[in-house]
Design a protein around this motif. Sequence first.
Motif, PDB file in Angstrom:
ATOM      1  N   TYR A  25      -5.393   3.412  -9.494  1.00 50.14           N
ATOM      2  CA  TYR A  25      -4.752   2.775  -8.350  1.00 50.14           C
ATOM      3  C   TYR A  25      -3.256   3.007  -8.559  1.00 50.14           C
ATOM      4  N   PRO A  26      -2.508   3.374  -7.493  1.00 50.55           N
ATOM      5  CA  PRO A  26      -1.095   3.708  -7.704  1.00 50.55           C
ATOM      6  C   PRO A  26      -0.261   2.518  -8.177  1.00 50.55           C
ATOM      7  N   GLU A  51      -7.298  -1.539  -9.967  1.00 50.22           N
ATOM      8  CA  GLU A  51      -7.353  -1.016 -11.335  1.00 50.22           C
ATOM      9  C   GLU A  51      -8.638  -1.407 -12.038  1.00 50.22           C
ATOM     10  N   HIS A 343       7.266  -3.360  10.119  1.00 54.78           N
ATOM     11  CA  HIS A 343       7.161  -4.720   9.570  1.00 54.78           C
ATOM     12  C   HIS A 343       8.288  -5.638  10.089  1.00 54.78           C
ATOM     13  N   ILE A 361       2.859  -7.997  -2.275  1.00 51.02           N
ATOM     14  CA  ILE A 361       3.641  -6.910  -2.857  1.00 51.02           C
ATOM     15  C   ILE A 361       3.479  -5.620  -2.065  1.00 51.02           C
ATOM     16  N   CYS A 363       6.191  -2.692   0.576  1.00 49.35           N
ATOM     17  CA  CYS A 363       7.490  -2.556   1.241  1.00 49.35           C
ATOM     18  C   CYS A 363       7.886  -3.865   1.910  1.00 49.35           C
ATOM     19  N   TYR A 364       6.888  -4.534   2.448  1.00 49.99           N
ATOM     20  CA  TYR A 364       7.149  -5.734   3.250  1.00 49.99           C
ATOM     21  C   TYR A 364       7.715  -6.887   2.426  1.00 49.99           C
ATOM     22  N   MET A 381      -0.526  -9.030  -6.527  1.00 45.98           N
ATOM     23  CA  MET A 381      -1.235  -8.452  -5.389  1.00 45.98           C
ATOM     24  C   MET A 381      -2.406  -9.341  -4.959  1.00 45.98           C
ATOM     25  N   ASP A 409      -1.906  -3.457   4.124  1.00 44.26           N
ATOM     26  CA  ASP A 409      -3.293  -2.971   4.211  1.00 44.26           C
ATOM     27  C   ASP A 409      -3.844  -2.576   2.841  1.00 44.26           C
ATOM     28  N   SER A 410      -3.032  -1.865   2.027  1.00 42.36           N
ATOM     29  CA  SER A 410      -3.515  -1.447   0.720  1.00 42.36           C
ATOM     30  C   SER A 410      -3.706  -2.662  -0.185  1.00 42.36           C
ATOM     31  N   THR A 411      -2.763  -3.595  -0.103  1.00 40.40           N
ATOM     32  CA  THR A 411      -2.856  -4.800  -0.934  1.00 40.40           C
ATOM     33  C   THR A 411      -4.054  -5.639  -0.514  1.00 40.40           C
ATOM     34  N   ASN A 437       0.186  -0.616   8.183  1.00 40.71           N
ATOM     35  CA  ASN A 437       1.044   0.527   8.545  1.00 40.71           C
ATOM     36  C   ASN A 437       0.358   1.847   8.212  1.00 40.71           C
ATOM     37  N   THR A 439      -0.992   3.089   5.642  1.00 37.55           N
ATOM     38  CA  THR A 439      -0.736   3.791   4.379  1.00 37.55           C
ATOM     39  C   THR A 439      -0.313   2.804   3.289  1.00 37.55           C
ATOM     40  N   ALA A 441       2.587   2.464   1.552  1.00 37.02           N
ATOM     41  CA  ALA A 441       3.919   3.051   1.689  1.00 37.02           C
ATOM     42  C   ALA A 441       4.761   2.906   0.422  1.00 37.02           C
ATOM     43  N   MET A 442       4.725   1.730  -0.144  1.00 36.43           N
ATOM     44  CA  MET A 442       5.625   1.385  -1.250  1.00 36.43           C
ATOM     45  C   MET A 442       5.595   2.400  -2.396  1.00 36.43           C
TER      46      MET A 442
END
Length: 575
Positions: A25-26, A51, A343, A361, A363-364, A381, A409-411, A437, A439, A441-442
């Motif tokens: 996970y990034p 993770e 956002h 956690i 960009c937002y 997260m 969305d990813s979180t 969004n 993606t 993004a962060m």
Amino acid sequence: MILLSGNEAIAQGAWEAGATIGVAYPGTPSTETMEQFAKKEGVYAEWCTNEKVAVEVGLGASAAGARVLSTMKHVGVNVAADPLFTAAYTGVNGGYVILAADDPGMHSSQNEQDSHYYAAAAHIPMLDPADSAEALIFTKAAFELSERFDVPFMIRSTVRLSHTKAPVECGERLAYTLKPYEKDAAKWVMMPAFAKPRRKVQLKRIESLEAWVEECNYNRVIEGAGKIGVVCAGACYQHVAEALPEASILKLGVSWPLPKKKIVDFAQSVDELYVIEEGSEYLTNAVKACGVTVCAPANALPADGEVSPRIIREAFGFKLPAFEPVRTDVPARPPALCPGCPHRIVFKELSRLRAIVTGDIGCYTLGALAPLSAMDTCVDMGASVSMAHGMELALAGVDHKPVVAVIGDSTFGHSGLSSLVSTVYNQGTGTVCILDNRTTAMTGHQGNPFNGVTLQNRLSRELDLEAVVRALGVADVRVIDPNDLDAVRSNLKDATTNDELSVLIFRSPCILLEKVHAEPFRVDASCTGCGVCVSIGCPAISRDEDTGIAGIDPIMCVGCGQCSQYCRFDAIVCG
Ligand SMILES: Cc1ncc(C[n+]2csc(CCOP(=O)(O)OP(=O)(O)O)c2C)c(N)n1
């Protein structure tokens, strides 16, 4: 020789070792490792939802006989800790290597943790490369060591190693063939009856590792001309070598288990022994536990953050060359949501609502900063949804401001989903905003289950976010365009005043995914200087210090038109 970052070198080392599977996970500073591994020939790599899932997928692949690489940032290790501790009982079949990338100094993290403690607590051997060349060599060797000792190996990196490019000698890829899978419940089914004997296996393994580490040439003494000795590990070595060229250095490439005898011998060979590490006392305490005296430098080293040659020399009382005076008459540039970020309006409206916003956690998280100042909490997260529920529990029966959770969305896919299940199950009634969004993004636009993009662009399946939320039993689910001020305002008002749990999905792609931007907006003569447009915090808008009149930088403006919706005087026009 080529120049590779530590992350690229780890990917290369895994590839050369014959690893065929990568799961992650990034998370900064680890992200590029898996992105680079994914580009190599003959490998399969995927982003997992989090993770813990990544380590479980990795362990499954290892059990089936493949060599596997998993990568994550330090806080990701917290999420993965559950399988990790028990993987140190089951051991492996194919070699399994896990990268934990630490972020001392918190360049892009919510805390600083030292992953050494995980290695020690879980009894998972840890290698600590000091540069890209070692990152490649150690990673490659870690696969063979993992199979030899029947345990996953961890590689620890820090931001300086992960992101610094240094010369590396690359090699050929090993022709590794899948090891045969054999059913073995006593090794793989960790119920008490089998786990108890595996614990004994683990203890025996620790003995063998302790014997190996004394001989291992990854722990080296670099003799100095002076009388002081320093013990250090990983990239920290580079700072020590530069700051204290006279010192003898015991440079640890294996940081768990520690070569206790080597440490004692080294301590005896110098007059004064020091330990230098970053944001942690792991190494200092471990060296003290070997029964040697650790001296304190004249001035204490900082207990938090990174060290640097200058910081070390200062601690040892050296006279330092004066710095060129730093110019202070430059404008401050605090981080901000990008011009056109979808956002922005949501946070502006939450701020107007004076809601208590439990954040998350991504960009937002920048919605917490002025002038939006719209976020009350950000912990880990997924915490936005669960903390909102906790706040509602505490405030039940009290007249209170609306409580709103905000999550990306990813979180949401990472861990917000299980928090929402818990809220639904316990009849929570708050408002959850999912900022979709399209993606992750962060961390650099990685794919996730809700945009259906996979790491190697393989065919995927895009999960239907509204259907997933509805399936959990949430009746009030709305999809809203976050660039439409009226829609954002009215839906937030409605959702925060009704008595049921509402999930608002604000869907609009990250502005950086948009390849073509619209014509920039500009401010015309009817501007009154009221300042409302500036309060949305767009970096493209500024105000004349004397008149208050607004101006838009046509280079920065992407033509999203968010600001024009806030202008009551129709002074912000397109073209
Ligand atoms: C446990 C953990 N893993 C990874 C990260 C790194 N990380 C921070 S935010 C984020 C994802 C953000 O994506 P999203 O929720 O879609 O929000 P966006 O940035 O797109 O607004 C990641 C992977 C982290 N902070 N914690």
